[in-house]
Write an enzyme that holds these catalytic residues in place. Structure first.
Site, PDB file in Angstrom:
ATOM      1  N   ARG A 147      33.759  48.773  36.471  1.00  0.00           N
ATOM      2  CA  ARG A 147      35.094  48.338  36.036  1.00  0.00           C
ATOM      3  C   ARG A 147      35.054  47.865  34.579  1.00  0.00           C
ATOM      4  NH1 ARG A 147      38.161  43.930  39.604  1.00  0.00           N
ATOM      5  NH2 ARG A 147      36.586  42.593  38.665  1.00  0.00           N
ATOM      6  N   LYS A 249      40.513  44.530  32.977  1.00  0.00           N
ATOM      7  CA  LYS A 249      40.354  43.076  33.046  1.00  0.00           C
ATOM      8  C   LYS A 249      40.201  42.497  31.634  1.00  0.00           C
ATOM      9  CE  LYS A 249      38.403  39.907  36.427  1.00  0.00           C
ATOM     10  NZ  LYS A 249      39.702  39.467  36.957  1.00  0.00           N
ATOM     11  N   GLU A 285      50.918  42.034  41.299  1.00  0.00           N
ATOM     12  CA  GLU A 285      49.827  41.172  41.759  1.00  0.00           C
ATOM     13  C   GLU A 285      50.137  39.726  41.451  1.00  0.00           C
ATOM     14  OE1 GLU A 285      46.654  43.049  39.223  1.00  0.00           O
ATOM     15  OE2 GLU A 285      46.258  40.987  38.667  1.00  0.00           O
TER      16      GLU A 285
END
Ligand code: COI
Length: 403
Positions: A147, A249, A285
């Site tokens: 990720r 992220k 989210e």
């Protein structure tokens, strides 16, 4: 435009910390030559004497060989400075090499570092658990590495290889193993950071990058502990937009939610649930975690389509739920479906599986599971944490054991 993918039982030169923490550099570890940290050769980087509210009032030890004096029963989710961190650098266009453990402490950056001026930075989060037999367990660290690499591509940054990432995490955990809470008391939260550390003035990728890994013992993320949290659905502020960076992220995604989160907390809510920025009706989210709704035997969660984070706990819970016989759907989920759900829960490394007790939308409060922890949420929480803590057999091959 609605998509619907259904899984049918599939397996699947600024000081950033108090300067009293600054310690001299120690022995470098060449990644290729050095697979495990030779702790005996490390300088004493003990932070036992550092005052922190989770530590006992009069620490007696100043060596790393003794356990830090921590009140393990009162860990929350706040930084406890530990002994060592890992650092590795790389110039733009080159590869990371020569990572090393060093004493945990401040880092020095040019005021014109890419991360400070243009937000060129990513982070990761994973946890190490201590088992009763003394073994230390990591959960799917290679997923965090992948990720980070995906995010680095979006943010024009070089990234460590999966192997380098996992090795850095292992070395940092082993060097700080005294800070891993005893079984059942919490975990060691691992925070890898990738930052544009080189100086830039005109808008451009930084000329140099730093990969850091530091750790902190943690307990529950929400002040509610394991009790259900109360969410408010945000209708004006959006966390991400199509084509933006919501799916990686990057540090800026988190600064962007602070204002709404602060307002929500001051009104007594645990956190904020964001909606899509176009239709303002599909779930995205929560500030720091993914969301799931349960209706009968069907568990639904917003699909990964660029605006929400591809959570590793999210992905693991999907597989765990499929294995338990639930039908799991990754798709557009409306706010109306949320309000009509039997149970709602959030997932994330920090929050693990957090049941949602209530959701407030346009002034209307809807409660779930009589505000206690719902049966399915409890079942999924237990299945996942038992795996992560090594209490059940790991048939998925997700757990990485450190000696
Ligand atoms: C995590 O769950 O590890 C995260 O990155 C969320 C963070 C905001 C605490």
């Amino acid at each position: 435009m609605e998509s619907n993918s259904v899984h049918h039982h599939l397996p699947s030169a600024i000081k950033l910390l108090p300067s009293l923490l600054q310690k001299p550099l120690i022995f470098p570890f060449n990644f290729k030559a050095q697979k495990q940290p030779r702790l005996a050769l490390l300088a004493n980087c003990s932070n036992n004497g550092y005052s922190n509210n989770v530590r006992l009032a009069s620490p007696s030890s100043t060596t790393t060989s003794e356990s830090p004096e921590i009140d393990w029963d009162n860990l929350g989710f706040s930084i406890v400075p530990t002994d060592y961190m890992y650092s590795m650098k790389c110039a733009q266009g080159e590869n990371f090499t020569n990572g090393q453990l060093q004493c945990f402490g401040n880092i020095e950056l040019s005021p014109s570092a890419g991360i400070l001026n243009y937000g060129q930075g990513l982070f990761e989060g994973l946890k190490a658990y201590r088992k009763h037999d003394g073994k230390i367990l990591l959960f799917r660290p290679e997923e965090n590495a992948l990720r980070l690499r995906m995010g680095a591509e979006r943010m024009c940054m070089p990234a460590p290889s999966v192997e380098q990432f996992v090795e850095a995490v292992k070395q940092t955990v082993l060097a700080n193993k005294n800070w891993i809470p005893p079984p059942g008391k919490g975990s060691l939260y691992i925070r890898p950071l990738l930052l544009g550390s080189g100086a830039v003035l005109g808008l451009a990728p930084a000329p140099e990058y730093t990969f850091l890994v530091y750790v902190s013992p943690v307990g529950n993320y929400f002040k509610e502990g394991l009790a259900p949290i109360n969410l408010i659905v945000e209708t004006d502020v959006h966390r991400a937009t199509p084509g933006g960076t919501g799916g990686v992220k990057t540090i800026g995604n988190y600064a962007a939610v602070l204002k709404a989160q602060k307002a929500a907390k001051s009104n007594g809510y645990s956190d904020v649930l964001y909606l899509d920025s176009i239709h303002k009706k599909y779930l995205e989210e929560v500030s720091s975690c993914n969301i799931f709704i349960i209706k009968g035997n069907v568990i639904s969660t917003p699909e990964i389509a660029g605006t929400i984070l591809p959570g590793i706990t999210r992905k693991s819970i999907i597989d765990v739920a499929c294995n338990q016989g639930f039908q799991v759907e990754e798709r557009l989920v409306t706010v109306d479906e949320l309000l009509d759900a039997d149970e709602v829960f959030c997932t994330g490394t920090a929050v693990v599986v957090s049941p949602v007790g209530s959701v407030t939308y346009l002034g209307k409060r809807v409660t779930f599971g009589k505000e206690g922890v719902g049966r399915v949420s409890r079942q999924l929480h237990s299945a996942l944490t038992s795996l992560q803590m090594g209490l059940t057999e790991d048939k998925m091959g997700w757990v990485v054991e450190l000696e």
